[in-house]
Design a protein around this motif. Structure first.
Motif, mmCIF file in Angstrom:
data_model
loop_
_atom_site.group_PDB
_atom_site.id
_atom_site.type_symbol
_atom_site.label_atom_id
_atom_site.label_comp_id
_atom_site.label_asym_id
_atom_site.label_seq_id
_atom_site.Cartn_x
_atom_site.Cartn_y
_atom_site.Cartn_z
ATOM 1 N N UNK A 1 -1.438 -3.733 8.578
ATOM 2 C CA UNK A 1 -1.074 -4.076 9.947
ATOM 3 C C UNK A 1 -1.797 -5.293 10.484
ATOM 4 N N UNK A 2 -3.007 -5.529 9.999
ATOM 5 C CA UNK A 2 -3.765 -6.714 10.418
ATOM 6 C C UNK A 2 -3.165 -7.992 9.857
ATOM 7 N N UNK A 3 -2.598 -7.919 8.657
ATOM 8 C CA UNK A 3 -2.185 -9.110 7.916
ATOM 9 C C UNK A 3 -0.720 -9.470 8.103
ATOM 10 N N UNK A 4 0.090 -8.535 8.568
ATOM 11 C CA UNK A 4 1.547 -8.698 8.506
ATOM 12 C C UNK A 4 2.192 -8.638 9.880
ATOM 13 N N UNK B 1 11.022 -0.551 8.686
ATOM 14 C CA UNK B 1 11.299 0.422 7.632
ATOM 15 C C UNK B 1 12.119 -0.181 6.491
ATOM 16 N N UNK B 2 12.629 -1.392 6.705
ATOM 17 C CA UNK B 2 13.439 -2.049 5.678
ATOM 18 C C UNK B 2 12.617 -2.991 4.812
ATOM 19 N N UNK B 3 11.301 -2.994 4.991
ATOM 20 C CA UNK B 3 10.445 -3.852 4.167
ATOM 21 C C UNK B 3 10.508 -3.379 2.713
ATOM 22 N N UNK B 4 10.822 -4.265 1.778
ATOM 23 C CA UNK B 4 10.959 -3.851 0.372
ATOM 24 C C UNK B 4 9.623 -3.509 -0.275
ATOM 25 N N UNK B 5 9.696 -2.721 -1.340
ATOM 26 C CA UNK B 5 8.477 -2.302 -2.033
ATOM 27 C C UNK B 5 7.689 -3.491 -2.578
ATOM 28 N N UNK B 6 8.407 -4.534 -3.053
ATOM 29 C CA UNK B 6 7.690 -5.668 -3.637
ATOM 30 C C UNK B 6 6.818 -6.367 -2.603
ATOM 31 N N UNK B 7 7.275 -6.379 -1.342
ATOM 32 C CA UNK B 7 6.473 -7.001 -0.289
ATOM 33 C C UNK B 7 5.207 -6.188 -0.028
ATOM 34 N N UNK C 1 7.307 -11.729 7.885
ATOM 35 C CA UNK C 1 8.436 -11.344 7.046
ATOM 36 C C UNK C 1 9.609 -10.920 7.920
ATOM 37 N N UNK C 2 10.783 -11.482 7.615
ATOM 38 C CA UNK C 2 12.014 -11.152 8.319
ATOM 39 C C UNK C 2 12.858 -10.265 7.416
ATOM 40 N N UNK C 3 13.057 -9.014 7.816
ATOM 41 C CA UNK C 3 13.788 -8.081 6.957
ATOM 42 C C UNK C 3 15.284 -8.388 6.882
ATOM 43 N N UNK C 4 15.801 -9.152 7.824
ATOM 44 C CA UNK C 4 17.232 -9.492 7.805
ATOM 45 C C UNK C 4 17.530 -10.590 6.794
ATOM 46 N N UNK C 5 16.606 -11.520 6.641
ATOM 47 C CA UNK C 5 16.829 -12.667 5.747
ATOM 48 C C UNK C 5 15.918 -12.646 4.513
ATOM 49 N N UNK C 6 14.965 -11.705 4.483
ATOM 50 C CA UNK C 6 13.941 -11.665 3.441
ATOM 51 C C UNK C 6 13.107 -12.956 3.408
ATOM 52 N N UNK C 7 13.031 -13.632 4.538
ATOM 53 C CA UNK C 7 12.251 -14.866 4.624
ATOM 54 C C UNK C 7 10.779 -14.515 4.848
ATOM 55 N N UNK C 8 9.924 -15.037 3.991
ATOM 56 C CA UNK C 8 8.500 -14.745 4.031
ATOM 57 C C UNK C 8 7.710 -16.041 4.098
ATOM 58 N N UNK D 1 0.270 -24.809 4.510
ATOM 59 C CA UNK D 1 0.161 -23.800 5.556
ATOM 60 C C UNK D 1 1.553 -23.512 6.118
ATOM 61 N N UNK D 2 1.829 -22.247 6.374
ATOM 62 C CA UNK D 2 3.132 -21.789 6.869
ATOM 63 C C UNK D 2 4.245 -22.070 5.861
ATOM 64 N N UNK D 3 3.896 -22.014 4.580
ATOM 65 C CA UNK D 3 4.878 -22.296 3.528
ATOM 66 C C UNK D 3 5.672 -21.046 3.183
ATOM 67 N N UNK D 4 6.851 -21.272 2.592
ATOM 68 C CA UNK D 4 7.763 -20.173 2.268
ATOM 69 C C UNK D 4 7.576 -19.682 0.835
ATOM 70 N N UNK D 5 7.935 -18.422 0.652
ATOM 71 C CA UNK D 5 7.928 -17.759 -0.651
ATOM 72 C C UNK D 5 9.372 -17.592 -1.100
#
Length: 270
Positions: A177-180, A187-193, A216-223, A259-263
């Motif tokens: 919770x501190x990091x994310x 509840x839609x956060x994938x296991x790999x995340x 992390x955006x669960x709708x677009x999987x943008x991290x 910084x603020x780069x995408x995965x």
């Protein structure tokens, strides 16, 4: 660098992977005077050569140089520190600190896999002394290092499961919770995340500050990963370390630098 995540707290006694190394690695400050065997020295240098080809850095391995840690050893900050990895990079490269964190941590984990202990060093060594043992061009600078050796209490000889249990109680850490920050349905956060963040929680950082945060955006999987707070050179080293840990924990994928780069997630690994 695509070791598949299995379980965040389970280690097989029959494996020895980078994920296992993440689970058991702790910062060790007290070392024995046992020398690193010649064959292991050669293996580490071979891995360094491969990592340097990938990274564009000049990571170097120095053994038997207690003078570089004379003050730290005398003060009790370290004991018998004498061998180290040193990351050298171009002065004008804005990504050098981050790549030093990413790739030097890869070597720290490799050393852990090979039965050695480590601790990162930023200011607790004599950089001018270290530079005498390194190849540094006028366009380059010494960025950061890591002590390597056998711990005084030979913790490396313990089974991986015991080392992981000890490490879990040793390292203070922020929580998921501190990091994310999650946009959309948490509840839609994938296991790999979640597995990736679990590996980040175990990552070393300067003064245990853990300045890297993930959105992390669960709708677009943008991290994205970004530094919270002052963007010091060591904060960018921490950013590189955190990105590597996430990548290993998540089972693959690729980070952009910065910084603020995408995965970018490779669908073939899901």
């Amino acid at each position: 660098m695509s070791d598949k995540a299995e379980s965040s707290n389970t280690i097989s006694p029959h494996r020895n992977t980078l994920l296992d190394a993440i689970a058991v690695r702790t910062s060790v400050r007290t070392y024995s005077d046992e020398e690193i065997p010649l064959e292991l020295d050669r293996q580490l240098r071979s891995t360094i050569n491969a990592v340097n080809t990938l990274s564009g850095l000049s990571i170097q391995f120095v053994t038997d140089d207690p003078a570089t840690f004379a003050e730290a050893n005398a003060s009790g900050h370290f004991t018998n520190a004498r061998n180290y990895f040193a990351a050298v990079g171009a002065k004008d490269d804005p990504e050098a600190q981050e790549r030093a964190g990413f790739y030097l941590e890869r070597l720290v984990l490799t050393a852990t896999m090979r039965g050695l202990s480590t601790v990162w060093v930023g200011g607790s060594w004599d950089k001018e002394s270290a530079a005498k043992h390194l190849r540094i061009r006028s366009s380059e600078e010494l960025i950061v290092g890591a002590v390597v050796g056998y711990s005084a209490d030979h913790v490396e000889d313990l089974p991986l499961s015991e080392r992981a249990a000890a490490a879990a109680g040793h390292r203070p850490s922020l929580t998921y919770g501190d990091l994310v920050t999650v946009s959309g349905d948490p509840n839609a956060v994938p296991d790999w995340f979640r597995s990736g963040i679990d590996a980040v929680i175990k990552a070393p950082s300067a003064r245990n500050g853990q300045p890297v945060r993930f959105t992390f955006d669960t709708l677009t999987n943008r991290l994205r990963a970004h530094i919270e707070g002052e963007r010091t050179p060591m904060a960018f080293v921490d950013l590189g370390i955190a990105k590597l840990h996430f990548q290993l924990g998540a089972g693959g994928g690729t980070w952009a630098w910065g910084d603020d780069a995408r995965y970018a997630r490779d669908e073939s690994i899901d």
